[in-house]
Scaffold this motif. Structure first.
Motif, PDB file in Angstrom:
ATOM      1  N   ILE A  32       0.843  -1.193   0.000  1.00 47.06           N
ATOM      2  CA  ILE A  32       0.000   0.000   0.000  1.00 47.06           C
ATOM      3  C   ILE A  32       0.877   1.241   0.000  1.00 47.06           C
ATOM      4  O   ILE A  32       1.615   1.482   0.968  1.00 47.06           O
ATOM      5  CB  ILE A  32      -0.937   0.028   1.232  1.00 47.06           C
ATOM      6  CG1 ILE A  32      -1.715  -1.294   1.347  1.00 47.06           C
ATOM      7  CG2 ILE A  32      -1.866   1.221   1.173  1.00 47.06           C
ATOM      8  CD1 ILE A  32      -2.656  -1.566   0.208  1.00 47.06           C
ATOM      9  N   PHE A  33       0.799   2.030  -1.077  1.00 49.93           N
ATOM     10  CA  PHE A  33       1.660   3.207  -1.162  1.00 49.93           C
ATOM     11  C   PHE A  33       0.891   4.492  -1.450  1.00 49.93           C
ATOM     12  O   PHE A  33       1.354   5.574  -1.141  1.00 49.93           O
ATOM     13  CB  PHE A  33       2.730   3.007  -2.249  1.00 49.93           C
ATOM     14  CG  PHE A  33       2.172   2.658  -3.599  1.00 49.93           C
ATOM     15  CD1 PHE A  33       1.775   3.640  -4.486  1.00 49.93           C
ATOM     16  CD2 PHE A  33       2.048   1.335  -3.984  1.00 49.93           C
ATOM     17  CE1 PHE A  33       1.264   3.311  -5.728  1.00 49.93           C
ATOM     18  CE2 PHE A  33       1.532   0.996  -5.224  1.00 49.93           C
ATOM     19  CZ  PHE A  33       1.137   1.993  -6.098  1.00 49.93           C
ATOM     20  N   GLU A  34      -0.304   4.407  -2.036  1.00 44.48           N
ATOM     21  CA  GLU A  34      -1.067   5.609  -2.363  1.00 44.48           C
ATOM     22  C   GLU A  34      -1.667   6.207  -1.086  1.00 44.48           C
ATOM     23  O   GLU A  34      -2.155   5.481  -0.214  1.00 44.48           O
ATOM     24  CB  GLU A  34      -2.163   5.259  -3.365  1.00 44.48           C
ATOM     25  CG  GLU A  34      -2.771   6.461  -4.050  1.00 44.48           C
ATOM     26  CD  GLU A  34      -3.720   6.075  -5.167  1.00 44.48           C
ATOM     27  OE1 GLU A  34      -4.565   6.919  -5.524  1.00 44.48           O
ATOM     28  OE2 GLU A  34      -3.633   4.932  -5.681  1.00 44.48           O
ATOM     29  N   MET A  40      -6.896   4.543   4.431  1.00 41.89           N
ATOM     30  CA  MET A  40      -7.852   3.446   4.630  1.00 41.89           C
ATOM     31  C   MET A  40      -7.303   2.423   5.622  1.00 41.89           C
ATOM     32  O   MET A  40      -8.016   1.985   6.536  1.00 41.89           O
ATOM     33  CB  MET A  40      -8.148   2.753   3.291  1.00 41.89           C
ATOM     34  CG  MET A  40      -9.010   1.517   3.404  1.00 41.89           C
ATOM     35  SD  MET A  40      -9.109   0.578   1.847  1.00 41.89           S
ATOM     36  CE  MET A  40     -10.233   1.608   0.919  1.00 41.89           C
ATOM     37  N   ILE A  41      -6.043   2.060   5.441  1.00 43.63           N
ATOM     38  CA  ILE A  41      -5.433   1.069   6.335  1.00 43.63           C
ATOM     39  C   ILE A  41      -5.367   1.607   7.762  1.00 43.63           C
ATOM     40  O   ILE A  41      -5.689   0.903   8.731  1.00 43.63           O
ATOM     41  CB  ILE A  41      -4.022   0.689   5.839  1.00 43.63           C
ATOM     42  CG1 ILE A  41      -4.083   0.062   4.444  1.00 43.63           C
ATOM     43  CG2 ILE A  41      -3.362  -0.272   6.828  1.00 43.63           C
ATOM     44  CD1 ILE A  41      -5.018  -1.105   4.313  1.00 43.63           C
ATOM     45  N   TYR A  88       2.845   0.616   3.438  1.00 47.06           N
ATOM     46  CA  TYR A  88       2.412  -0.456   4.318  1.00 47.06           C
ATOM     47  C   TYR A  88       2.437  -1.773   3.545  1.00 47.06           C
ATOM     48  O   TYR A  88       1.981  -1.834   2.391  1.00 47.06           O
ATOM     49  CB  TYR A  88       0.992  -0.222   4.828  1.00 47.06           C
ATOM     50  CG  TYR A  88       0.830   0.996   5.705  1.00 47.06           C
ATOM     51  CD1 TYR A  88       1.767   1.322   6.677  1.00 47.06           C
ATOM     52  CD2 TYR A  88      -0.275   1.829   5.565  1.00 47.06           C
ATOM     53  CE1 TYR A  88       1.621   2.435   7.481  1.00 47.06           C
ATOM     54  CE2 TYR A  88      -0.441   2.952   6.364  1.00 47.06           C
ATOM     55  CZ  TYR A  88       0.514   3.253   7.314  1.00 47.06           C
ATOM     56  OH  TYR A  88       0.361   4.361   8.108  1.00 47.06           O
ATOM     57  N   ILE A  89       2.953  -2.802   4.157  1.00 45.32           N
ATOM     58  CA  ILE A  89       2.851  -4.158   3.630  1.00 45.32           C
ATOM     59  C   ILE A  89       1.825  -4.877   4.504  1.00 45.32           C
ATOM     60  O   ILE A  89       2.028  -5.010   5.716  1.00 45.32           O
ATOM     61  CB  ILE A  89       4.200  -4.896   3.671  1.00 45.32           C
ATOM     62  CG1 ILE A  89       5.270  -4.093   2.927  1.00 45.32           C
ATOM     63  CG2 ILE A  89       4.049  -6.296   3.093  1.00 45.32           C
ATOM     64  CD1 ILE A  89       4.995  -3.879   1.459  1.00 45.32           C
ATOM     65  N   ILE A  90       0.734  -5.307   3.903  1.00 44.77           N
ATOM     66  CA  ILE A  90      -0.342  -5.911   4.687  1.00 44.77           C
ATOM     67  C   ILE A  90      -0.735  -7.255   4.099  1.00 44.77           C
ATOM     68  O   ILE A  90      -0.377  -7.597   2.965  1.00 44.77           O
ATOM     69  CB  ILE A  90      -1.594  -5.005   4.739  1.00 44.77           C
ATOM     70  CG1 ILE A  90      -2.241  -4.917   3.343  1.00 44.77           C
ATOM     71  CG2 ILE A  90      -1.242  -3.622   5.266  1.00 44.77           C
ATOM     72  CD1 ILE A  90      -3.634  -4.312   3.364  1.00 44.77           C
ATOM     73  N   THR A  91      -1.456  -8.023   4.875  1.00 48.52           N
ATOM     74  CA  THR A  91      -2.120  -9.227   4.384  1.00 48.52           C
ATOM     75  C   THR A  91      -3.581  -9.162   4.794  1.00 48.52           C
ATOM     76  O   THR A  91      -3.899  -8.906   5.958  1.00 48.52           O
ATOM     77  CB  THR A  91      -1.480 -10.505   4.963  1.00 48.52           C
ATOM     78  OG1 THR A  91      -0.111 -10.571   4.553  1.00 48.52           O
ATOM     79  CG2 THR A  91      -2.221 -11.740   4.448  1.00 48.52           C
TER      80      THR A  91
END
Length: 215
Positions: A32-34, A40-41, A88-91
């Motif tokens: 997630i970069f935008e 949102m995250i 963010y790196i998410i799952t």
């Protein structure tokens, strides 16, 4: 927290992303970069951690807020990492599919939709691919992987259960967005398997040229 939720939110933040397929009980890693989706995250982490994934109807259209398919999948944030550059790196772990009712008036940088889960009660139930011909499925996977030039560990694949292979083939293979949407909308895992078989057969036949046959 159990994923057999009966109280999923009726209004969801939704991330439209072409080619990204989230299935019930499946996992989807995202980078997630935008700025609007970082927001949102952050908001999801403060609340119930539930986000909806949908696909744009026309992934080629360069629109800020493209029309989306009616059916998506709700997922819960189950892993999160913040990087030094702000990404963010998410799952997301899939919970249940939904049908979009309407888009809500904008109060956030990201889009919010009112959704209904009633058509997908079966998503909470474990599935077994009763109709799957495992030997033929593995044969098609092998041919497709060879055509694509991928390097895979066949010992791992051959020791993976059929349901997991169906899920991995749906989410990881580079199917077109419309094809991934068809996999999402399949009524059950048997129909998802049949859709995958058709996709593999078409891809292999096209690679061998018009009139080619499966070996």
């Amino acid at each position: 927290m159990s994923q057999d939720w009966t109280d999923l939110p009726g209004t969801l933040p939704v991330f439209p992303l072409a080619g990204a397929l989230l299935l019930p009980r499946g996992a989807l890693p995202l980078n997630i970069f935008e700025a609007r989706y970082r927001a949102m995250i952050e908001d999801a982490l403060k609340g119930n951690r539930v986000i909806g994934m949908v696909q744009p109807r026309n992934p080629e259209a360069e629109l800020q807020e493209p029309p989306v398919y009616d059916i998506g999948c709700a997922g819960r944030l189950t892993a999160f990492q913040e990087l030094e550059d702000g990404r963010y790196i998410i799952t997301l772990t899939g919970i249940r599919r939904f049908r979009i009712v309407e888009e809500m008036a904008r109060t956030t940088p990201y889009r919010m939709f009112r959704v209904n889960y009633a058509d997908f009660l079966q998503d909470f139930e474990p599935e077994t691919a009763a109709s799957a011909d495992r030997d033929y499925f593995l044969k098609l996977i092998r041919q497709y992987v060879d055509i694509q030039g991928y390097h895979v560990d066949w010992d791992v694949i051959e020791n993976t259960d059929t349901e997991t292979l169906i899920h991995a083939s749906s989410t990881l293979a580079p199917w077109a967005p419309s094809e991934k949407q068809a996999l999402l909308e399949a009524a059950d895992i048997d129909r998802r398997y049949q859709t995958l078989i058709a996709l593999y057969e078409m891809a292999i036949a096209q690679a061998h040229g018009a009139g080619g046959s499966l070996q």
